[in-house]
Design a protein around this motif. Structure first.
Motif, mmCIF file in Angstrom:
data_model
loop_
_atom_site.group_PDB
_atom_site.id
_atom_site.type_symbol
_atom_site.label_atom_id
_atom_site.label_comp_id
_atom_site.label_asym_id
_atom_site.label_seq_id
_atom_site.Cartn_x
_atom_site.Cartn_y
_atom_site.Cartn_z
ATOM 1 N N ASP A 26 128.532 82.226 91.330
ATOM 2 C CA ASP A 26 129.055 81.239 92.283
ATOM 3 C C ASP A 26 128.549 79.840 91.932
ATOM 4 O O ASP A 26 127.984 79.136 92.757
ATOM 5 C CB ASP A 26 128.634 81.613 93.703
ATOM 6 C CG ASP A 26 129.334 80.739 94.749
ATOM 7 O OD1 ASP A 26 130.449 80.273 94.471
ATOM 8 O OD2 ASP A 26 128.727 80.508 95.819
ATOM 9 N N PHE A 27 128.759 79.443 90.673
ATOM 10 C CA PHE A 27 128.200 78.195 90.173
ATOM 11 C C PHE A 27 128.968 76.960 90.662
ATOM 12 O O PHE A 27 130.117 77.044 91.099
ATOM 13 C CB PHE A 27 128.196 78.194 88.640
ATOM 14 C CG PHE A 27 129.589 78.159 88.041
ATOM 15 C CD1 PHE A 27 130.255 76.959 87.826
ATOM 16 C CD2 PHE A 27 130.239 79.337 87.697
ATOM 17 C CE1 PHE A 27 131.534 76.923 87.274
ATOM 18 C CE2 PHE A 27 131.524 79.315 87.148
ATOM 19 C CZ PHE A 27 132.169 78.106 86.939
ATOM 20 N N ARG A 28 128.300 75.824 90.544
ATOM 21 C CA ARG A 28 128.900 74.505 90.700
ATOM 22 C C ARG A 28 128.458 73.673 89.503
ATOM 23 O O ARG A 28 127.277 73.639 89.177
ATOM 24 C CB ARG A 28 128.450 73.816 91.996
ATOM 25 C CG ARG A 28 128.794 74.580 93.265
ATOM 26 C CD ARG A 28 130.290 74.545 93.553
ATOM 27 N NE ARG A 28 130.612 75.194 94.825
ATOM 28 C CZ ARG A 28 130.824 76.487 94.982
ATOM 29 N NH1 ARG A 28 130.714 77.296 93.943
ATOM 30 N NH2 ARG A 28 131.129 76.981 96.174
ATOM 31 N N TYR A 29 129.419 73.008 88.846
ATOM 32 C CA TYR A 29 129.121 72.232 87.638
ATOM 33 C C TYR A 29 129.697 70.832 87.852
ATOM 34 O O TYR A 29 130.907 70.637 87.838
ATOM 35 C CB TYR A 29 129.747 72.940 86.437
ATOM 36 C CG TYR A 29 129.576 72.291 85.081
ATOM 37 C CD1 TYR A 29 128.788 71.170 84.870
ATOM 38 C CD2 TYR A 29 130.220 72.823 83.975
ATOM 39 C CE1 TYR A 29 128.647 70.607 83.617
ATOM 40 C CE2 TYR A 29 130.094 72.282 82.710
ATOM 41 C CZ TYR A 29 129.297 71.162 82.532
ATOM 42 O OH TYR A 29 129.173 70.600 81.287
ATOM 43 N N LEU A 30 128.813 69.864 88.088
ATOM 44 C CA LEU A 30 129.219 68.479 88.324
ATOM 45 C C LEU A 30 129.003 67.697 87.042
ATOM 46 O O LEU A 30 127.888 67.630 86.516
ATOM 47 C CB LEU A 30 128.404 67.877 89.467
ATOM 48 C CG LEU A 30 128.834 66.489 89.977
ATOM 49 C CD1 LEU A 30 130.253 66.537 90.562
ATOM 50 C CD2 LEU A 30 127.844 65.982 91.028
ATOM 51 N N GLN A 41 130.282 77.020 75.184
ATOM 52 C CA GLN A 41 129.917 78.435 75.193
ATOM 53 C C GLN A 41 128.496 78.624 75.718
ATOM 54 O O GLN A 41 128.219 79.579 76.467
ATOM 55 C CB GLN A 41 130.038 79.025 73.782
ATOM 56 C CG GLN A 41 131.464 79.113 73.258
ATOM 57 C CD GLN A 41 132.368 79.973 74.128
ATOM 58 O OE1 GLN A 41 131.931 81.000 74.661
ATOM 59 N NE2 GLN A 41 133.615 79.583 74.292
ATOM 60 N N PHE A 42 127.607 77.718 75.355
ATOM 61 C CA PHE A 42 126.235 77.800 75.852
ATOM 62 C C PHE A 42 126.205 77.612 77.364
ATOM 63 O O PHE A 42 125.579 78.404 78.086
ATOM 64 C CB PHE A 42 125.349 76.744 75.179
ATOM 65 C CG PHE A 42 124.011 76.601 75.837
ATOM 66 C CD1 PHE A 42 123.010 77.535 75.631
ATOM 67 C CD2 PHE A 42 123.754 75.539 76.703
ATOM 68 C CE1 PHE A 42 121.780 77.424 76.255
ATOM 69 C CE2 PHE A 42 122.526 75.413 77.336
ATOM 70 C CZ PHE A 42 121.534 76.356 77.110
ATOM 71 N N ILE A 43 126.857 76.577 77.857
ATOM 72 C CA ILE A 43 126.856 76.310 79.298
ATOM 73 C C ILE A 43 127.440 77.496 80.057
ATOM 74 O O ILE A 43 126.866 77.962 81.058
ATOM 75 C CB ILE A 43 127.646 75.030 79.622
ATOM 76 C CG1 ILE A 43 126.944 73.796 79.036
ATOM 77 C CG2 ILE A 43 127.834 74.886 81.135
ATOM 78 C CD1 ILE A 43 125.606 73.473 79.664
ATOM 79 N N LYS A 44 128.550 78.024 79.590
ATOM 80 C CA LYS A 44 129.185 79.141 80.288
ATOM 81 C C LYS A 44 128.305 80.391 80.287
ATOM 82 O O LYS A 44 128.386 81.205 81.212
ATOM 83 C CB LYS A 44 130.560 79.425 79.662
ATOM 84 C CG LYS A 44 131.599 78.360 79.999
ATOM 85 C CD LYS A 44 132.977 78.685 79.459
ATOM 86 C CE LYS A 44 133.090 78.471 77.977
ATOM 87 N NZ LYS A 44 134.503 78.569 77.511
ATOM 88 N N SER A 45 127.454 80.519 79.290
ATOM 89 C CA SER A 45 126.597 81.703 79.199
ATOM 90 C C SER A 45 125.476 81.704 80.226
ATOM 91 O O SER A 45 124.865 82.761 80.465
ATOM 92 C CB SER A 45 125.995 81.805 77.796
ATOM 93 O OG SER A 45 124.974 80.840 77.591
ATOM 94 N N VAL A 46 125.176 80.549 80.850
ATOM 95 C CA VAL A 46 124.063 80.479 81.804
ATOM 96 C C VAL A 46 124.530 80.212 83.240
ATOM 97 O O VAL A 46 123.711 79.969 84.121
ATOM 98 C CB VAL A 46 123.025 79.413 81.384
ATOM 99 C CG1 VAL A 46 122.383 79.784 80.051
ATOM 100 C CG2 VAL A 46 123.633 78.020 81.321
ATOM 101 N N LEU A 47 125.823 80.291 83.484
ATOM 102 C CA LEU A 47 126.341 80.037 84.828
ATOM 103 C C LEU A 47 126.217 81.270 85.707
ATOM 104 O O LEU A 47 126.603 82.372 85.317
ATOM 105 C CB LEU A 47 127.816 79.617 84.761
ATOM 106 C CG LEU A 47 128.128 78.296 84.048
ATOM 107 C CD1 LEU A 47 129.643 78.096 83.951
ATOM 108 C CD2 LEU A 47 127.481 77.113 84.760
#
Length: 223
Positions: free
Chosen positions: A154-158, A145-151
């Motif tokens: 047009d994000f990229r998450y590796l 939830q924290f990570i999704k709140s700061v995306l």
């Protein structure tokens, strides 16, 4: 586990030299797939539970803005000093901020779950080499939830996952993160693309006996 217990555990690991997860070279997944994580110049990159990874210096040297979050102060100081980067510090209500003089490299020393998304802002890219695999099982939903709140839109998450065929024999860290769990945590906003699977052998370390493999996954916005 409480916030104080988490900090005490990782602080003792760093201070006693049990930081075996720290590498002196750029991570293989970043070298191989950095172009997918960073499709354009001047991206804003988040590195959760960053330690003193040299990957942050790679982002910085390539013109990107870097924000790291780390619960232990020792590796944060070490990062700046070992890389010869002048810094200033600022006390916050929820942590301590270390910043380079150009403020393009900022490391927050705080409990990850105390960090304020509204103050951190949005990120074009997240590089998760050893964060998700270190999070305690009971904290995974809160982490996602924290990570999704700061995306950014047009994000990229590796993310570099660790998986064990005999995971019942090794509790971690690094903890077993199957692909299905990633979808459970992030599938509401992300599409998942498995880029590479690397199986350990004897030369890679003793955990090959548990059937360890590393899986490189790219998460992008759900269409």
């Amino acid at each position: 586990m409480s916030s104080d217990e988490r900090v005490k555990y990782w602080d003792s690991a760093w201070s006693e030299g049990r930081s075996h997860w720290h590498a002196n070279d750029i991570n293989f997944a970043l070298e191989g797939y950095g172009r997918l994580l960073l499709p354009g110049p001047h991206r804003r990159v988040l590195v959760p539970l960053c330690g003193k990874t040299v990957d942050m210096k790679w982002f910085y040297d390539n013109g990107h803005s870097v924000v790291g979050i780390e619960g232990v102060e020792m590796p944060v100081k070490d990062f700046y000093e070992e890389n010869g980067i002048p810094y200033t510090t600022e006390e916050l209500s929820w942590g301590k901020l270390y910043s380079s003089s150009d403020r393009r490299l900022q490391l927050y020393c705080c409990d990850l779950f105390e960090a304020k998304p509204e103050e951190l802002g949005k990120f074009d890219a997240v590089w998760d080499r050893g964060s998700l695999v270190a999070i305690y099982e009971e904290d995974r939903e809160k982490y996602s939830q924290f990570i999704k709140s700061v995306l950014a839109p047009d994000f990229r998450y590796l993310v570099n996952l660790v998986q064990y065929k005999a995971n019942e024999l090794f509790s971690g860290p690094p903890r077993n993160i199957p692909n299905e769990l990633v979808l459970q945590l992030f599938g509401d906003v992300c599409e998942m693309n498995v880029l590479e699977t690397v199986k350990w052998d004897k030369e890679d370390g003793p955990m090959y006996e548990y059937g360890r493999q590393e899986v490189v996954v790219l998460l992008t916005p759900k269409k």
